[in-house]
Motif scaffolding. Structure first.
Motif, PDB file in Angstrom:
ATOM      1  N   ARG A 234      -4.612  24.782  56.965  1.00  0.00           N
ATOM      2  CA  ARG A 234      -3.516  23.643  57.370  1.00  0.00           C
ATOM      3  C   ARG A 234      -2.955  23.898  58.616  1.00  0.00           C
ATOM      4  O   ARG A 234      -2.454  23.310  59.467  1.00  0.00           O
ATOM      5  CB  ARG A 234      -2.401  23.670  56.381  1.00  0.00           C
ATOM      6  N   ILE A 235      -3.122  25.324  59.057  1.00  0.00           N
ATOM      7  CA  ILE A 235      -2.506  25.852  60.427  1.00  0.00           C
ATOM      8  C   ILE A 235      -3.548  25.101  61.504  1.00  0.00           C
ATOM      9  O   ILE A 235      -2.961  24.741  62.496  1.00  0.00           O
ATOM     10  CB  ILE A 235      -2.444  27.363  60.381  1.00  0.00           C
ATOM     11  N   GLU A 236      -4.660  25.493  61.287  1.00  0.00           N
ATOM     12  CA  GLU A 236      -5.718  24.940  62.371  1.00  0.00           C
ATOM     13  C   GLU A 236      -5.566  23.262  62.454  1.00  0.00           C
ATOM     14  O   GLU A 236      -5.653  22.994  63.393  1.00  0.00           O
ATOM     15  CB  GLU A 236      -7.164  25.318  62.078  1.00  0.00           C
ATOM     16  N   ALA A 237      -5.402  22.804  61.397  1.00  0.00           N
ATOM     17  CA  ALA A 237      -5.398  21.338  61.282  1.00  0.00           C
ATOM     18  C   ALA A 237      -3.892  20.922  62.312  1.00  0.00           C
ATOM     19  O   ALA A 237      -4.468  19.948  62.848  1.00  0.00           O
ATOM     20  CB  ALA A 237      -5.410  20.835  60.054  1.00  0.00           C
ATOM     21  N   GLY A 238      -3.102  21.492  61.955  1.00  0.00           N
ATOM     22  CA  GLY A 238      -1.623  21.120  62.703  1.00  0.00           C
ATOM     23  C   GLY A 238      -1.952  21.482  64.039  1.00  0.00           C
ATOM     24  O   GLY A 238      -1.278  20.680  64.984  1.00  0.00           O
ATOM     25  N   SER A 239      -2.728  22.511  64.345  1.00  0.00           N
ATOM     26  CA  SER A 239      -2.857  23.001  65.886  1.00  0.00           C
ATOM     27  C   SER A 239      -3.608  21.811  66.871  1.00  0.00           C
ATOM     28  O   SER A 239      -3.130  21.322  67.726  1.00  0.00           O
ATOM     29  CB  SER A 239      -3.582  24.338  66.054  1.00  0.00           C
ATOM     30  N   TRP A 240      -4.788  21.352  66.117  1.00  0.00           N
ATOM     31  CA  TRP A 240      -5.624  20.355  66.839  1.00  0.00           C
ATOM     32  C   TRP A 240      -4.759  18.919  66.757  1.00  0.00           C
ATOM     33  O   TRP A 240      -4.856  18.136  67.800  1.00  0.00           O
ATOM     34  CB  TRP A 240      -6.826  20.120  66.031  1.00  0.00           C
ATOM     35  N   ALA A 241      -3.745  18.741  65.689  1.00  0.00           N
ATOM     36  CA  ALA A 241      -3.213  17.497  65.761  1.00  0.00           C
ATOM     37  C   ALA A 241      -2.183  17.585  66.957  1.00  0.00           C
ATOM     38  O   ALA A 241      -1.987  16.581  67.627  1.00  0.00           O
ATOM     39  CB  ALA A 241      -2.286  17.524  64.325  1.00  0.00           C
TER      40      ALA A 241
END
Length: 443
Positions: A234-241
């Motif tokens: 979820r951290i990586e997902a939020g970073s790309w978002a």
């Protein structure tokens, strides 16, 4: 070093795999089992290589399989030499979590000096105090800590002063094979903690998660291996978002899961971003995009789950430099997590730091002069700069800023930090149309 030619919106699709903050802990948990374990969808990041090395020097056979899986044969767990372990000293904070599993399997553990990102005090006192309560004896040596359990580990009644993720993981990994029942109060309940509990339960552990942050563990004599697919990162997902928002782009994050990101999604929409959830079990994910028009300023505070995750703070601050008006970010988890803003200010961002708590959530260091609140005035026109990455999450935020800025930036420290938590990030940047290159390489 990475050369970044900014000013191009990120558009396209990338995929996130298993959560970094679960995968490494599940790898450690495999040592508790006396039969082999298999972990699927493992990201190809340097932290996985570090933990694999630590396991191998302790006699665990680690092999790669299909679907980016790892297989762990723990039938020959053994004590490792100090020199072997010290090869990994300073590279990761994972070694402290090996204590419980090694004490149960061998009766002793050696823990070298710990590394990790310099984002504030993360004392291991929580870990050591808990281990002592279980019955462990901790002796300091010049190279680290020698930990033994002359009479084995016994269940305890324990309350954490703060719902620390690492300390909660420590108690779980020590308690599952301790004699008797352990009750942990004020425990962390992050999704990665719950997923680790799922791993341990598959191994034969008896763990109950009660209300009000109480976890009860009934110790068992033996555990077996597991087969597990971790929750997505979820951290990586939020970073790309956040990168999509900052660059006025559109990114489909395949594998991202709504249930793990509800707090982030609310913030993303409050700022003015849009998203669409695809629940397909095969190729689902979340599409994030900038809908056009000005972004909105917000007042935010990080907190333990279910609050806003501290690792989402840095990429969101970059996005907030493009919002119209004053935004506030109050950091309540780590006291030194705004060091990266100095580089953003050099790029033209208008960010001021304060030691006061600019928010209502209590934090542990009020009135201690830590600069832990930020006021961001926007929108700011970012320009290129030479950037030195200070830690993992801040490093990706610097990368986002360079992508959003006009001109060509040089980002230093990429291989030391970003590769610790972001799999194939250069290939993903290319898939999103980013104009980046390594020195001497063709565009």
């Amino acid at each position: 070093m990475l050369i970044v030619h900014g000013g191009t919106p990120l558009k396209g699709e990338i995929r996130v795999r298993g959560a970094k903050n679960l995968v490494s802990k599940a790898m450690v948990a495999a040592v508790l089992g006396e039969t082999p374990s298999t972990l699927y969808d493992v990201p190809q990041i340097s932290d996985v290589g570090i933990v694999s090395g630590l396991l191998r020097v302790h006699g665990v056979e680690v092999t790669s399989g299909h679907d980016q899986s790892l297989h762990f044969d723990t039938s020959k767990v053994e004590a490792a030499g100090v020199d072997e372990i010290n090869i990994h000293a300073g590279s990761s904070r994972i070694p402290i979590l090996l204590c419980g599993p090694l004490l149960h399997r061998l009766g002793r553990a050696f823990i070298p000096d710990l590394g990790g990102c310099n984002i504030g005090g993360r004392p291991i006192d929580f870990h050591l105090n808990a281990l002592r309560e279980f019955g462990a004896v901790v002796d300091k040596t010049p190279g680290g800590l020698e930990i033994t359990a002359p009479e084995g580990l016994k269940g305890i009644q324990y309350r954490l002063d703060y719902p620390s993720v690492g300390a909660t993981e420590q108690v779980l990994l020590a308690a599952v094979r301790a004699e008797g029942t352990t009750e942990l109060r004020n425990a962390a309940i992050e999704p990665e903690i719950i997923d680790l509990i799922c791993v341990l339960q598959k191994m034969g552990a008896i763990i109950k998660v009660h209300t009000n942050r109480v976890i009860e563990i009934t110790g068992v004599e033996r555990l077996h291996g597991y087969s597990h697919r971790p929750i997505p990162d979820r951290i990586e997902a939020g970073s790309w978002a956040s990168a999509a928002l900052a660059t006025q782009g559109e990114v489909f994050v395949r594998g991202a899961r709504q249930a793990d990101m509800m707090t982030f999604l609310n913030v993303f929409r409050s700022i003015g971003g849009e998203y669409e959830v695809n629940d397909s079990p095969v190729d689902g994910g979340i599409r994030f995009w900038h809908p056009g028009g000005p972004l909105k300023p917000v007042a935010l505070e990080t907190d333990v789950h279910p609050g806003l995750m501290t690792d989402w703070q840095q990429p969101l601050v970059v996005a907030l430099t493009q919002a119209q008006g004053l935004s506030i970010m109050h950091e309540t988890v780590y006291e030194r997590r705004f060091g990266y803003t100095q580089e953003l200010r050099a790029m033209g961002a208008n960010i001021e730091l304060y030691s006061e708590c600019l928010g209502g959530t209590p934090c542990r260091w009020g009135r201690r002069n830590f600069l832990h609140s930020a006021v961001i005035a926007g929108p700011s026109k970012l320009h290129a700069a030479d950037l030195q990455i200070p830690d993992l999450r801040a490093g990706f935020s610097h990368l986002i800023a360079a992508l959003a800025a006009e001109g060509t930036s040089r980002v230093y420290g990429v291989d030391r930090y970003i590769t610790r938590g972001y799999e194939n990030f250069e290939a993903k940047l290319a898939a999103l149309g980013a104009n980046v290159e390594r020195p001497g390489a063709a565009l």
